[in-house]
Design a protein around this motif. Structure first.
Motif, short mmCIF file in Angstrom:
data_model
loop_
_atom_site.label_atom_id
_atom_site.label_comp_id
_atom_site.label_asym_id
_atom_site.label_seq_id
_atom_site.Cartn_x
_atom_site.Cartn_y
_atom_site.Cartn_z
N THR A 54 35.31 45.96 38.68
CA THR A 54 34.42 45.12 37.89
C THR A 54 35.12 43.81 37.58
OG1 THR A 54 35.19 45.94 35.73
CG2 THR A 54 33.40 47.16 36.80
N LEU A 55 34.35 42.74 37.50
CA LEU A 55 34.91 41.42 37.18
C LEU A 55 33.95 40.69 36.25
CD1 LEU A 55 36.09 40.29 40.74
CD2 LEU A 55 37.54 41.13 38.88
N GLY A 56 34.51 39.94 35.29
CA GLY A 56 33.66 39.19 34.38
C GLY A 56 34.40 38.07 33.68
N GLY A 57 33.66 37.08 33.20
CA GLY A 57 34.23 35.97 32.45
C GLY A 57 35.05 35.02 33.30
N GLU A 58 35.76 34.12 32.63
CA GLU A 58 36.58 33.13 33.34
C GLU A 58 37.70 33.81 34.13
OE1 GLU A 58 38.02 30.41 30.45
OE2 GLU A 58 36.09 29.38 30.20
N ILE A 59 38.30 34.84 33.55
CA ILE A 59 39.37 35.55 34.26
C ILE A 59 38.81 36.20 35.52
CG2 ILE A 59 40.96 37.50 34.14
CD1 ILE A 59 41.48 36.83 31.25
N GLY A 60 37.63 36.78 35.42
CA GLY A 60 37.01 37.38 36.60
C GLY A 60 36.75 36.38 37.70
N GLN A 61 36.38 35.17 37.34
CA GLN A 61 36.14 34.13 38.34
C GLN A 61 37.43 33.76 39.08
OE1 GLN A 61 34.24 30.81 36.40
NE2 GLN A 61 32.50 32.03 35.71
N VAL A 62 38.54 33.81 38.37
CA VAL A 62 39.83 33.54 39.00
C VAL A 62 40.29 34.73 39.83
CG1 VAL A 62 42.26 33.02 38.57
CG2 VAL A 62 40.48 31.94 37.17
N LEU A 63 40.04 35.95 39.33
CA LEU A 63 40.50 37.15 40.01
C LEU A 63 39.82 37.37 41.37
CD1 LEU A 63 40.84 39.91 37.25
CD2 LEU A 63 42.60 39.19 38.87
N GLU A 64 38.54 37.08 41.47
CA GLU A 64 37.81 37.43 42.69
C GLU A 64 38.40 36.82 43.95
OE1 GLU A 64 33.30 38.13 44.35
OE2 GLU A 64 33.62 37.26 42.37
N PRO A 65 38.64 35.50 44.01
CA PRO A 65 39.26 34.96 45.23
C PRO A 65 40.68 35.47 45.46
CG PRO A 65 39.08 33.25 43.56
CD PRO A 65 38.30 34.43 43.07
N LEU A 66 41.41 35.74 44.37
CA LEU A 66 42.76 36.28 44.53
C LEU A 66 42.71 37.68 45.14
CD1 LEU A 66 44.47 35.15 41.19
CD2 LEU A 66 44.84 34.21 43.47
N ARG A 75 34.51 45.48 46.67
CA ARG A 75 33.19 45.84 46.16
C ARG A 75 33.21 45.61 44.65
NH1 ARG A 75 32.49 45.74 50.84
NH2 ARG A 75 31.68 47.37 52.23
N VAL A 76 32.30 44.76 44.16
CA VAL A 76 32.38 44.28 42.78
C VAL A 76 31.09 44.54 42.01
CG1 VAL A 76 32.71 42.25 41.30
CG2 VAL A 76 34.01 42.47 43.42
N VAL A 77 31.24 45.00 40.78
CA VAL A 77 30.17 45.02 39.80
C VAL A 77 30.44 43.90 38.81
CG1 VAL A 77 29.17 46.32 37.86
CG2 VAL A 77 29.68 47.49 40.02
N ARG A 78 29.46 43.02 38.63
CA ARG A 78 29.62 41.92 37.67
C ARG A 78 29.43 42.44 36.25
NH1 ARG A 78 31.81 38.60 41.35
NH2 ARG A 78 30.60 38.77 43.28
N ARG A 79 30.32 42.07 35.38
CA ARG A 79 30.23 42.52 34.00
C ARG A 79 29.97 41.34 33.08
NH1 ARG A 79 36.07 44.61 32.06
NH2 ARG A 79 34.89 44.65 30.12
N ASP A 80 29.30 41.61 31.95
CA ASP A 80 28.97 40.55 31.01
C ASP A 80 30.19 40.09 30.23
OD1 ASP A 80 26.28 40.66 31.75
OD2 ASP A 80 25.83 42.22 30.26
N SER A 81 31.07 41.04 29.87
CA SER A 81 32.27 40.68 29.12
C SER A 81 33.40 40.32 30.07
CB SER A 81 32.69 41.86 28.23
OG SER A 81 32.83 43.04 29.00
N GLY A 82 34.45 39.75 29.51
CA GLY A 82 35.53 39.22 30.33
C GLY A 82 36.55 40.25 30.77
N SER A 83 37.12 40.03 31.94
CA SER A 83 38.25 40.84 32.42
C SER A 83 39.50 40.49 31.64
CB SER A 83 38.48 40.60 33.92
OG SER A 83 37.33 40.95 34.67
#
Length: 325
Positions: A54-66, A75-83
């Motif tokens: 799962t990925l969410g928030g600003e940290i999730g946006q940075v984590l996905e390409p990494l 395989r990702v589930v988008r979450r409302d709260s931040g990683s």
């Protein structure tokens, strides 16, 4: 994709590390967390990985390409709260924590979506690694129990490195392989202490509770392995550590990689031990060269540690003996 591993990594983290190997400081950003480190080592051993997370928030946006650059099938589930994530300072050669953000617990909807996604991928993989959340409160233990039950009932082999209530939960469903540290066994009240006979009794208890094969890591002492009803010491070459963290995750990853390719459990444990030994010589968690790990496997031995202990003494029996003395 044949012979691959599904890694369930519910709460990955952004790791930020400051280092200064020369005059100028360096800033290193990587995806981290137990599941990510395990996936990285499995990939290093040449086995494909499907990473469910799962990925969410600003940290999730940075984590996905990494995460995408790791080479995993993401395989990702988008979450409302931040990683979550952390910042560590290693400029003086030791690791000092600057800040640690755990992230928020997954919501009921997010848990349902992640479970369905991961179950589908796990049913297609011969081996599934269920990694723990970075904080126990982020993902309920009951989800792990259901996951282990559903995968095991459909022929999947479940590999875990868990402790506390999450370990208790998966044992209720049964797992193919369990790695746990002796400190965790003592903290959970599963072992009375760190002596060989106490840990051996705890390993047989874990086996009776649902773990087919068990490895107990013991920091700078040889790990103990329970395989086919027999306990072994895992002897491996001594290597000077650059960063002692990550050996256990690398060992779990090595076992999963070998089993996914049809290898036997003893070879899997020796490979996992070699991967863990090499990982501590590096600064990157879950990293290692395949050729070096392969070379180290031949130097790892499983040495019989003795016969099966007597049935574990209950607390009431111990109290009775104390009164008699």
């Amino acid at each position: 994709m044949s012979g691959h591993v599904m890694v369930f990594a519910p709460t990955p983290r952004l790791t930020v590390t400051v280092e200064q190997p020369s005059e100028q400081p360096e800033l290193h950003l990587h995806p981290g967390g137990q599941g990510v480190w395990q996936a990285r080592m499995i990939m290093s051993l040449g086995v494909p990985v499907v990473l469910c997370t799962t990925l969410g928030g600003e940290i999730g946006q940075v984590l996905e390409p990494l995460l995408a650059t790791e080479g995993v099938d993401l395989r990702v589930v988008r979450r409302d709260s931040g990683s979550g994530g952390y910042v560590h300072d290693r400029r003086d050669g030791t690791r000092q924590e600057i800040v640690d953000v755990a992230g928020a617990p997954l919501s009921r909807h997010e848990l349902d979506e992640l479970y369905n996604l991961s179950l589908g991928e796990g049913l297609r993989a011969p081996v599934s690694v269920l990694s723990g959340p970075n904080e126990p409160s982020l993902v309920p233990a009951e989800l792990y129990r259901r996951f282990a039950a559903d995968l095991g009932a459909n022929g999947g082999r479940v590999v875990v490195d868990l402790a506390g209530e999450h370990l208790t939960a998966v044992l209720a469903s049964g797992v193919f392989f369990l790695k746990v540290s002796h400190e965790e066994l003592i903290a959970d009240g599963r072992s009375a202490g760190a002596e060989d006979d106490e840990l051996t009794r705890a390993m047989y208890d874990l086996h009776a509770s649902g773990a087919e094969n068990v490895v107990v890591s013991r920091a700078d002492r040889p790990a103990l392995a329970l395989v086919d009803g027999e306990v072994f010491e895992v002897e491996m070459p001594r290597l000077e550590a650059a960063d002692p963290r990550g050996a256990g995750d690398s060992m779990t990853a090595g076992v999963a990689a070998v089993v996914a390719r049809g290898g036997d459990v003893r070879t899997a444990i020796r490979t996992g031990a070699a991967a863990g030994a090499l990982n501590v010589t590096r600064h990157g968690l879950g990293t290692g060269r395949l050729d070096t790990i392969t070379g180290l496997v031949d130097r790892v031995r499983l040495v019989p540690a003795g016969s099966r202990p007597q049935e574990r003494t209950t607390p009431d029996e111990l109290a009775g003996r104390a009164v008699e003395r």
